[in-house]
Write an enzyme that holds these catalytic residues in place. Structure first.
Site, PDB file in Angstrom:
ATOM      1  N   ASP A  82      -3.030   7.328  10.014  1.00 46.65           N
ATOM      2  CA  ASP A  82      -3.118   5.988  10.606  1.00 46.65           C
ATOM      3  C   ASP A  82      -1.797   5.490  11.182  1.00 46.65           C
ATOM      4  O   ASP A  82      -1.711   4.364  11.674  1.00 46.65           O
ATOM      5  CB  ASP A  82      -3.636   4.988   9.565  1.00 46.65           C
ATOM      6  CG  ASP A  82      -2.752   4.919   8.326  1.00 46.65           C
ATOM      7  OD1 ASP A  82      -1.667   5.535   8.335  1.00 46.65           O
ATOM      8  OD2 ASP A  82      -3.154   4.255   7.349  1.00 46.65           O
TER       9      ASP A  82
ATOM     10  N   HIS B 264       0.794   5.207   6.851  1.00 43.14           N
ATOM     11  CA  HIS B 264       0.925   5.851   5.544  1.00 43.14           C
ATOM     12  C   HIS B 264       1.291   7.325   5.699  1.00 43.14           C
ATOM     13  O   HIS B 264       0.756   8.009   6.581  1.00 43.14           O
ATOM     14  CB  HIS B 264      -0.381   5.710   4.753  1.00 43.14           C
ATOM     15  CG  HIS B 264      -0.738   4.285   4.480  1.00 43.14           C
ATOM     16  ND1 HIS B 264      -1.694   3.612   5.220  1.00 43.14           N
ATOM     17  CD2 HIS B 264      -0.259   3.393   3.579  1.00 43.14           C
ATOM     18  CE1 HIS B 264      -1.798   2.366   4.766  1.00 43.14           C
ATOM     19  NE2 HIS B 264      -0.927   2.212   3.773  1.00 43.14           N
TER      20      HIS B 264
ATOM     21  N   SER C 193       0.813  -1.217   0.000  1.00 42.02           N
ATOM     22  CA  SER C 193       0.000   0.000   0.000  1.00 42.02           C
ATOM     23  C   SER C 193       0.848   1.269   0.000  1.00 42.02           C
ATOM     24  O   SER C 193       0.428   2.299  -0.525  1.00 42.02           O
ATOM     25  CB  SER C 193      -0.938  -0.004   1.214  1.00 42.02           C
ATOM     26  OG  SER C 193      -0.190  -0.106   2.423  1.00 42.02           O
TER      27      SER C 193
END
Length: 797
Positions: free
Chosen positions: A270, A273, A94
């Site tokens: 979070d 990221h 991600s």
């Protein structure tokens, strides 16, 4: 008593520390710094790409500064131009997906982050044939290996750029176990040879894992700790760097994102990221790594090779080398001759015998010495801004970086004040002072990057206009009073204005229009000369006999104004005139004359205003309407007070208007008509009170005498990358770097000013027949330069 102590102290300082000793100190500093940087390059390597990928710091909140080089901020058109017909692949988790999105948004800002996050995401820009793919492989495993292995086959088209990286998913799934780390090492070991093979034909980057903000991590991510991330990064670096036994790995470690994350991860939503601004910085670094060597942006020095040396530059180097050798030979011969003719002592009387022949310092010696010095100075210019020996950094504007130095030089300027030799309006000391403080403000404006702050930009535009106002005032006054329209005067002015710029165009491989201010002043000088020299020649001596000639001169000025207005509102006619060969060689920049049109139009009326002011002032002076005695106000007390009040109000009104500017284009449109208001207000404030007219700042005046050299030299030896960045002589200490680079810069500018004056006396003789021969030689030189330039242009294409 205080003034006496000040003068004695100044003499004492000058006795121990002169300008000459300052220049010697500057030379020693340059040699030491050059040696240190050469040693550093040999020890650390000369590849600025490695610095871009691995080191840097934040200037302020969002401006990233790589170590030793400059980053370019790519626009959409530039990115597409660089990546045309290219395929870029991002492989990973991600975090790599985030980097993919930020990279794509440089090409297409409207691209939205949507779709299934755990799938491959394609992007294609058909206008530029750019293809960017994100391939979802969150773990370094067999799946990722198979994807990479396919590209190693000869029959398959390979991506031009591959950006890969993964680790946090493995930590999360296996709950941070040591077995997972061992498996990661095995998997990356099996992938390393494939990446190495791909790196021979494509650019391959392995993105090291960014740190996390552990306090913000959700419960199912708590096992992702910075300690484990460091262990995975160490494993990746160790294995990938040792994948080739006998040479350096071709797979590049993208570790700079770690440094960026360390500063910004606290802003993460979070904890895992990065915030969007940090991702944009990382993507821009990636764009710089790949595109700088292709597009070669001026303000993107990272990853750029040293520009190739042109034929003209090689010939210039040969000329300066021969000048240095010639001067050394001349010096040795002259020294030996001096020793042979050394005064000897009579044995009987004990008195010195005088030499029969006293050898004068010849013009040839001055010529060789000047070119010898100039050659050494040009070598320093080349080292600073072409040879990539010294470092460069991006500018970063803050209000304090501009206004604090302004206050500092203002205090210094007020401290060093002296009485003027004469008390006339705009006397020589006062105009030197005016040029000096304006030049210092402009230098601070450039190095601080204050052009991004519109109110400062508008005030600096007035200072540039004031220089041109002085051009109109000074040259009109000379021709009006002296009536000297001879070729010697014209050649002297043109030589002093253009000598340094012509040399820099040759040595630094830059067009004449690049140093825009000199072409601007040169053209306006010729306009003033032609206006006044054309029939009928009207000068003060002739006008004093008959007032009719005053109207004749005003008529001339009126026609000049009409001509300026015509060119200002007829861009086509302007471009046709200056696009004619060989004028186009002087005024074109990047293949057109638009930049010259813009620069000329921006201050199109101010030279005319300067000429008109000079005419009115000299007419009032001749009729003895002005009181220019020491300590006397310029007019009667009532008129002086009224004009002072109007001037202060006008000055402040302009400043308020400039400070409230919201649109640069609109303000630039009004600037040519209104800039004269603040200029005239300043002149009246400075000259109406007698006490103000009787003193000047010797500190500012000293800089004013070398203002042209300071303005031109800053391009390469104070700023860097053609004014886009800052020269770094001493890395890691910005304040000390500015002090040292400024000291060397000022010494060089002063020396060049002296060299120009010396050469002007030799190259431009007063005798007309000799001068015409010299002009023929100069014309032949420029013809040769044009031919060589044409050959170079053809070879480039």
């Amino acid at each position: 008593m205080a003034a006496l102590a000040y003068n004695l102290g100044k003499r004492e300082i000058n006795h121990y520390f002169s300008v000459r000793s300052a220049k010697v100190l500057a030379l020693v500093a340059v040699l030491l710094l050059a040696a240190c940087h050469l040693a550093s390059r040999r020890y650390r390597g000369n590849d600025s790409c490695e610095y871009l990928l691995s080191s840097g710091r934040f200037l302020g909140e969002k401006v990233w500064q790589p170590h030793s080089c400059m980053m370019h901020k790519y626009k959409i058109s530039e990115a597409k131009n660089c990546l045309v017909d290219k395929h870029i692949a991002f492989i990973g988790d991600s975090r790599i997906r985030q980097l993919f999105y930020s990279f794509v948004k440089i090409i297409n800002p409207q691209f939205k982050e949507e779709g299934n996050k755990h799938e491959n995401i394609p992007f294609e820009d058909k206008t530029a044939s750019v293809k960017v793919d994100f391939l979802w492989h969150p773990e370094v495993n067999g799946s990722m290996k198979q994807c990479i292995k396919v590209w190693t086959e000869d029959s398959i088209a390979k991506p031009h750029v591959i950006v890969a990286g993964a680790a946090t998913w493995s930590i999360k799934i296996h709950n941070g176990s040591s077995e997972a780390l061992s498996q990661y090492k095995m998997n990356i070991t099996s992938i390393a040879p494939l990446l190495e093979k791909l790196a021979k034909t494509s650019d391959v980057y392995w993105v090291l894992q960014d740190p996390v903000y552990e306090d913000l991590l959700s419960e199912n991510r708590k096992m992702i700790t910075n300690e484990k991330i460091d262990a995975y990064n160490e494993a990746a670096v160790s294995i990938l760097n040792s994948s080739t036994r006998n040479s350096k790995s071709n797979v590049k470690m993208f570790s700079v994102s770690k440094l960026i994350a360390q500063e910004t991860i606290m802003e993460s939503l979070d904890g895992l990221h990065l915030p969007e601004s940090s991702r944009e910085t990382t993507a821009m670094i990636l764009m710089n790594v790949y595109c700088n060597k292709i597009l070669k942006p001026v303000d993107g020095s990272c990853c750029q090779p040293r520009p190739p040396v042109t034929l003209i530059q090689k010939l210039a180097a040969c000329f300066f080398t021969l000048s240095i050798i010639g001067y050394l030979i001349f010096y040795i011969i002259h020294r030996n001759a001096h020793r042979k003719n050394k005064p000897c002592t009579d044995l009987e009387s004990g008195e010195e015998k005088k030499n029969i022949i006293n050898t004068p310092v010849s013009s040839l010696e001055i010529l060789l010495q000047s070119f010898c010095k100039l050659g050494l100075i040009m070598a320093y210019f080349y080292m600073c801004d072409r040879a990539n020996l010294f470092m460069k950094e991006n500018k970063f504007y803050t209000h304090s970086s501009f206004f604090i130095p302004i206050i500092y030089i203002l205090v210094l300027g007020v401290f060093y004040n002296e009485n003027t030799k004469e008390t006339k309006v705009l006397n020589r000391e006062q105009t030197d002072e005016w040029k000096g403080w304006m030049q210092l403000v402009i230098l601070i404006y450039h190095i601080s990057g204050a052009s991004t702050f519109l109110p400062v930009y508008m005030h600096i535009r007035v200072l540039v206009a004031a220089y041109l106002f002085q051009t109109g005032y000074g040259h009109f006054s000379y021709f009006w009073i002296k009536g000297d329209f001879g070729i010697y005067r014209v050649c002297q002015v043109l030589f002093r204005l253009n000598f340094l710029v012509v040399v820099l165009c040759i040595v630094m491989d830059r067009p004449y229009q690049f140093y825009y201010f000199v072409p601007l002043v040169t053209v306006w000088f010729m306009v003033i000369y032609v206006t006044l020299a054309l029939w009928p020649q009207i000068i003060q001596k002739k006008a004093n006999g008959n007032c009719f000639w005053h109207f004749g001169l005003l008529l001339k000025l009126g026609f000049l104004l009409l001509f300026i207005c015509f060119l200002a509102y007829s861009q086509g006619a302007f471009e046709k005139i200056f696009s004619l060969w060989p004028l186009s060689k002087c005024f074109e920049l990047k293949g057109n004359v638009y930049e010259w049109w813009f620069r000329w139009r921006l201050d199109r009326y101010v030279v005319f205003h300067g000429m008109l002011f000079a005419f009115i002032y000299l007419a009032l002076q001749k009729r003895q309407i002005l009181s220019e005695g020491k300590g006397e106000p310029l007019f009667s007390n009532k008129i002086s007070n009224f004009l002072l009040f109007i001037s202060v109000v006008s000055f402040l009104t302009y400043s308020i208007w400039a400070s409230s500017c919201k649109n640069k284009a609109e303000c630039n449109e009004l600037h040519p008509s209104v800039s004269v208001v603040q200029i005239l207000a300043f002149i009246l404030i400075r000259n109406i009170p007698g006490y103000a007219r009787s003193v000047y700042s010797s500190f500012f005046a000293w800089f004013g005498k070398i203002s042209l050299e300071l303005f031109i030299c800053q391009y390469h030896i104070w700023l860097a990358a053609d004014t886009r960045g800052i020269l770094v002589l001493i890395p890691g200490n910005p304040m000390l770097n500015i002090i040292v680079s400024t000291f060397i810069f000022v010494c060089v500018a002063h020396e060049i000013s002296q060299i120009t004056n010396d050469l002007a006396q030799i190259i431009i003789p007063k005798d007309n027949s000799s001068l015409l021969k010299r002009l023929a030689c100069i014309a032949a030189f420029f013809c040769g330069l044009l031919i060589l330039s044409s050959i170079q242009d053809k070879s480039k294409h």
